[in-house]
Write an enzyme that holds these catalytic residues in place. Structure first.
Site, short mmCIF file in Angstrom:
data_model
loop_
_atom_site.label_atom_id
_atom_site.label_comp_id
_atom_site.label_asym_id
_atom_site.label_seq_id
_atom_site.Cartn_x
_atom_site.Cartn_y
_atom_site.Cartn_z
N TYR A 22 19.44 -103.27 71.08
CA TYR A 22 19.30 -102.01 71.15
C TYR A 22 18.68 -101.43 70.00
O TYR A 22 17.78 -100.26 70.28
CB TYR A 22 20.63 -101.12 71.48
CG TYR A 22 21.09 -101.32 73.01
CD1 TYR A 22 21.35 -102.35 73.74
CD2 TYR A 22 21.15 -100.32 73.71
CE1 TYR A 22 21.64 -102.67 75.13
CE2 TYR A 22 21.64 -100.26 75.03
CZ TYR A 22 22.07 -101.56 75.74
OH TYR A 22 22.45 -101.45 76.93
N ASP B 32 28.13 -116.06 80.10
CA ASP B 32 27.90 -116.17 81.75
C ASP B 32 28.98 -116.46 82.27
O ASP B 32 29.32 -116.21 83.44
CB ASP B 32 26.71 -117.27 81.86
CG ASP B 32 26.65 -118.42 80.83
OD1 ASP B 32 27.64 -118.41 80.10
OD2 ASP B 32 25.72 -119.29 80.91
N ASP C 262 29.50 -102.82 83.29
CA ASP C 262 29.22 -102.49 84.55
C ASP C 262 29.94 -103.35 85.62
O ASP C 262 30.37 -102.93 86.59
CB ASP C 262 27.55 -102.43 84.88
CG ASP C 262 27.05 -100.87 84.55
OD1 ASP C 262 27.60 -100.38 83.65
OD2 ASP C 262 26.22 -100.65 85.27
N ASP D 257 27.16 -103.92 77.67
CA ASP D 257 26.64 -103.11 78.74
C ASP D 257 26.70 -103.71 79.95
O ASP D 257 27.10 -103.01 80.85
CB ASP D 257 25.14 -102.80 78.15
CG ASP D 257 24.25 -101.95 79.26
OD1 ASP D 257 25.25 -100.78 79.80
OD2 ASP D 257 23.17 -102.42 79.67
N LYS E 264 27.28 -116.25 73.04
CA LYS E 264 26.36 -117.10 73.77
C LYS E 264 25.96 -118.28 72.51
O LYS E 264 24.64 -118.14 72.52
CB LYS E 264 25.25 -116.34 74.18
CG LYS E 264 24.33 -117.15 75.11
CD LYS E 264 24.83 -117.71 76.63
CE LYS E 264 23.72 -118.55 77.43
NZ LYS E 264 24.27 -119.18 78.20
C1 IPM Z 1 25.94 -97.43 78.83
C2 IPM Z 1 24.61 -97.02 79.53
C3 IPM Z 1 23.45 -96.76 78.18
C4 IPM Z 1 23.41 -98.13 77.53
C5 IPM Z 1 22.03 -96.38 78.87
C6 IPM Z 1 22.26 -94.95 79.71
C7 IPM Z 1 21.24 -96.51 77.60
O1 IPM Z 1 24.07 -98.08 80.61
O2 IPM Z 1 26.45 -96.64 78.13
O3 IPM Z 1 26.61 -98.49 79.34
O4 IPM Z 1 22.76 -99.01 78.10
O5 IPM Z 1 24.14 -98.33 76.54
MG MG Z 2 25.71 -99.54 80.80
#
Ligand code: IPM
Ligand code: MG
Length: 366
Positions: A146, A228, A256, A252, A196
């Protein structure tokens, strides 16, 4: 009487709606404690860009600098709408990452939690959820791909190329691992280290530092697992996990997936903690497709308030009351549309109704 300044950045899409509900909850807390919350609203994200030409304008920076904590809604536009903003000014690159960098909020805590009685929200079978999912992802938030050097260009042969660097120095790694070890020793004393190292040198250094630190936490058992394999394990056997630590990009993606195994990203609040400043935000995006429809789930935003109460204002009891109030609402059979499944007997309520019910339940606690 304590007075806390909170910068309130409602953000884009569903941000303003879910922030409104979160602020109602904060009002209840204020009304019965020896505390006042000074709420300072400011523009952040695409809304700020269209108003000022900057997704993180100076005025907002000043408000955040002066705040004791920052409550931030989701930001961003749809894929198509984003193209109206120059790449480097888009809300993610133009606001969110600069905020993370400015306040060095390196430690991102993302609880992934679902009690047994809400197993029906999850796409996983009840026998996989067992007694419930209750893990927390500790994500490094200001390093790695990032924030590493980025370069795009055209090579001598005329081909376009891109180069992005995954960078960490040992202090950054040590700092996040320290947070994870400490958290693990306060919880179940198991730390899953997600890496990894069979491919990435960054993981080799990460693991080396972890091994150096482990003797300082003799009560914590470290389990190493490749990222993974961890993705599969999160689906097949999520209850084996308690604290999971990982670098930025892995965090990240796996966080999710955490929302996925719960049944909705709407169940994913988070805390982003630096040494001097912390901010609190849902882990999800701004869901432009349902914005303004009063159907978004405010859980993640209200949960972010709970995390703020505990981490920034030392109000762990009230934080617990907020979590419990939300569980009560779910327990009564209500939920927002994101958690409904075909054929389920969940009673679907709106964003505002959910907030009102949480407020009602919260007033009966504490
Ligand atoms: C998160 C989001 C952010 C990230 C985006 C919006 C830049 O997906 O906080 O997980 O990738 O960190
Ligand atoms: Mg995210």
């Amino acid at each position: 009487m304590k007075n806390y300044k909170i910068a309130v950045l409602a953000g884009d899409g569903i941000g303003p709606e879910i922030t409104r509900e979160a602020l109602k909850v904060l009002k209840v807390i204020e009304s019965r404690n020896d505390v006042t919350f000074e709420l300072n609203e400011a523009l952040f994200g695409a809304c700020a860009y269209f108003e000022t030409g900057d997704a993180f304008p100076q005025e907002t920076i000043d408000t955040c600098d002066a705040a004791d904590a920052i409550l931030k809604g989701p930001i961003g536009l749809s894929h198509e709408e984003s193209k109206k903003i120059p790449v480097d000014k888009q809300p993610e690159r133009g606001a969110l990452l600069p905020m993370r960098r400015r306040y060095n909020t390196y430690a991102n805590f993302r609880p992934v939690s679902l009690p047994k009685k809400l197993a029906h929200f999850s796409p996983l079978k009840p026998e996989i959820i067992g007694e419930g999912i209750d893990l927390i992802i500790v994500r490094e938030l200001v390093g790695g791909l990032y924030f590493g050097n980025k370069e795009t260009g055209v090579a001598e042969d005329g081909k376009r190329y891109v180069r992005e660097t995954l960078e960490y120095d040992e202090d950054q790694i040590r700092n996040i691992l320290e947070q994870a070890f400490k958290l693990a020793s306060r919880r179940k004393k198991v730390l899953h280290n997600i890496h990894k190292s069979n491919v990435l040198k960054s993981s080799v250094l990460w693991n080396e530092i972890l091994e150096e630190m482990a003797p300082d936490y003799p009560d914590v058992k470290v389990v190493n697992i490749l990222v993974d394999a961890a993705a599969t394990a999160l689906c097949l056997n999520p209850t084996q996990f308690d604290v999971m630590v990982m670098e930025n990009m892995f965090g990240d993606i796996l966080s999710d997936q955490g929302g996925g195994i719960l049944g909705s990203l709407g169940l994913m609040p988070s805390a982003c903690i630096g040494n001097e400043k912390a901010y609190y935000e849902p882990s999800h995006g701004s869901a432009p497709d349902i914005a303004g429809k009063n159907m978004a789930n405010p859980y993640s935003m209200i949960g972010s308030v709970a995390m703020m109460l505990e981490n920034s204002f030392d109000m762990a009891d009230e934080a617990k009351n907020v979590w419990d109030a939300m569980q009560n609402v779910f327990g009564e059979g209500y939920s927002t549309a994101d958690l409904s499944k075909p054929g389920s007997d969940v009673n679907i309520i709106s964003t505002v109704e959910f907030g009102d019910k949480v407020v009602e339940a919260l007033k009966n606690k504490g």
